[in-house]
Write a protein that holds these residues in place. Structure first.
Motif, PDB file in Angstrom:
ATOM      1  N   ASP A 123      91.898  64.784  18.397  1.00  0.00           N
ATOM      2  CA  ASP A 123      90.952  64.860  19.514  1.00  0.00           C
ATOM      3  C   ASP A 123      91.659  65.240  20.809  1.00  0.00           C
ATOM      4  O   ASP A 123      91.143  66.021  21.613  1.00  0.00           O
ATOM      5  CB  ASP A 123      90.211  63.526  19.685  1.00  0.00           C
TER       6      ASP A 123
ATOM      7  N   SER B 289      91.099  73.551  24.347  1.00  0.00           N
ATOM      8  CA  SER B 289      89.685  73.954  24.402  1.00  0.00           C
ATOM      9  C   SER B 289      89.511  75.336  25.038  1.00  0.00           C
ATOM     10  O   SER B 289      88.565  76.055  24.725  1.00  0.00           O
ATOM     11  CB  SER B 289      88.867  72.907  25.163  1.00  0.00           C
ATOM     12  N   SER B 290      90.432  75.733  25.924  1.00  0.00           N
ATOM     13  CA  SER B 290      90.329  77.047  26.567  1.00  0.00           C
ATOM     14  C   SER B 290      90.688  78.174  25.592  1.00  0.00           C
ATOM     15  O   SER B 290      90.164  79.271  25.691  1.00  0.00           O
ATOM     16  CB  SER B 290      91.254  77.115  27.786  1.00  0.00           C
ATOM     17  N   GLU B 291      91.578  77.876  24.626  1.00  0.00           N
ATOM     18  CA  GLU B 291      91.963  78.895  23.635  1.00  0.00           C
ATOM     19  C   GLU B 291      90.936  78.925  22.519  1.00  0.00           C
ATOM     20  O   GLU B 291      90.124  78.033  22.374  1.00  0.00           O
ATOM     21  CB  GLU B 291      93.354  78.572  23.081  1.00  0.00           C
ATOM     22  N   GLU B 292      91.002  79.984  21.697  1.00  0.00           N
ATOM     23  CA  GLU B 292      89.995  80.140  20.651  1.00  0.00           C
ATOM     24  C   GLU B 292      90.388  79.521  19.311  1.00  0.00           C
ATOM     25  O   GLU B 292      89.739  79.765  18.297  1.00  0.00           O
ATOM     26  CB  GLU B 292      89.641  81.625  20.459  1.00  0.00           C
TER      27      GLU B 292
ATOM     28  N   LYS C 192      92.361  68.823  20.656  1.00  0.00           N
ATOM     29  CA  LYS C 192      91.107  69.573  20.868  1.00  0.00           C
ATOM     30  C   LYS C 192      90.823  69.734  22.365  1.00  0.00           C
ATOM     31  O   LYS C 192      90.419  70.801  22.821  1.00  0.00           O
ATOM     32  CB  LYS C 192      89.955  68.847  20.186  1.00  0.00           C
ATOM     33  N   GLU C 193      91.040  68.664  23.129  1.00  0.00           N
ATOM     34  CA  GLU C 193      90.833  68.724  24.584  1.00  0.00           C
ATOM     35  C   GLU C 193      91.801  69.703  25.243  1.00  0.00           C
ATOM     36  O   GLU C 193      91.422  70.465  26.125  1.00  0.00           O
ATOM     37  CB  GLU C 193      91.050  67.337  25.211  1.00  0.00           C
ATOM     38  N   ARG C 194      93.069  69.668  24.800  1.00  0.00           N
ATOM     39  CA  ARG C 194      94.101  70.483  25.442  1.00  0.00           C
ATOM     40  C   ARG C 194      94.003  71.963  25.118  1.00  0.00           C
ATOM     41  O   ARG C 194      94.436  72.789  25.912  1.00  0.00           O
ATOM     42  CB  ARG C 194      95.486  69.969  25.053  1.00  0.00           C
TER      43      ARG C 194
ATOM     44  N   ASP D  45      91.138  76.045  16.858  1.00  0.00           N
ATOM     45  CA  ASP D  45      90.741  74.640  16.785  1.00  0.00           C
ATOM     46  C   ASP D  45      91.958  73.765  16.476  1.00  0.00           C
ATOM     47  O   ASP D  45      93.045  74.262  16.178  1.00  0.00           O
ATOM     48  CB  ASP D  45      89.624  74.441  15.753  1.00  0.00           C
ATOM     49  N   GLU D  46      91.758  72.448  16.534  1.00  0.00           N
ATOM     50  CA  GLU D  46      92.870  71.509  16.392  1.00  0.00           C
ATOM     51  C   GLU D  46      93.478  71.543  14.991  1.00  0.00           C
ATOM     52  O   GLU D  46      94.688  71.366  14.821  1.00  0.00           O
ATOM     53  CB  GLU D  46      92.433  70.084  16.758  1.00  0.00           C
TER      54      GLU D  46
END
Length: 158
Positions: A47, A54-57, A50-52, A59-60
């Motif tokens: 999670d 979020s600007s890139e395309e 995911k927050e860090r 996923d975690e």
């Protein structure tokens, strides 16, 4: 040498991503058989990632996969005594061992990081490894350098 190979354990896929590799990674995280706690820590780290990112395309889960691939060594050196001298002989690593070494390094170096809470540390190490930085990737490069410098002894390999 062993007489027979041990039975392979069946690893169940994890609930969120449905991947057996995630469960294997969580098994490496686990202390004292507390798997649910280890899963909670892993998902908290995911999670945070995911927050860090979020600007890139990406996923975690992709970040995690990339981190493991970047931390996996391809070759290692093994000590072997030949005629009274010990040589470091570079050898290829088989697939499962590569994967488990990469996972163990990621967990180990995440534990050594400074920060608050293990989920934070793990997230930081995974992000660093996915960008080809961090201590786990550094360890892989050191291992590869050692194997490269001892390439002259490769003909002693089994």
């Amino acid at each position: 040498m062993r007489k027979r190979k041990p039975k392979l354990r069946i690893v169940t896929p994890d609930p969120r991503f449905g991947d057996t590799l995630v469960t294997q990674f969580v098994n490496n995280l686990m202390y004292s058989g507390k798997k649910s706690t280890a899963f909670a820590v892993f998902y908290d780290a995911m999670d945070i990632i995911k927050e860090r990112v979020s600007s890139e395309e990406i996923d975690e889960y992709e970040v995690w996969k990339r981190a493991i691939n970047n931390a996996m060594p391809q070759v290692e050196v093994r000590s072997r005594r030949i005629g009274g001298a010990t040589f470091q002989i570079p050898t290829e690593i088989r697939g499962k061992r590569k994967m488990s070494i990469g996972m163990k390094w990621l967990v180990r170096f995440a534990r050594q990081r400074s920060g608050k809470g293990f989920a934070e540390k793990l997230a930081a190490e995974l992000l660093a490894a996915s960008r080809n930085e961090g201590l786990a990737v550094k360890r892989k490069e050191e291992t590869h350098k050692m194997a490269e410098s001892n390439r002259a002894f490769a003909h002693y390999g089994r």
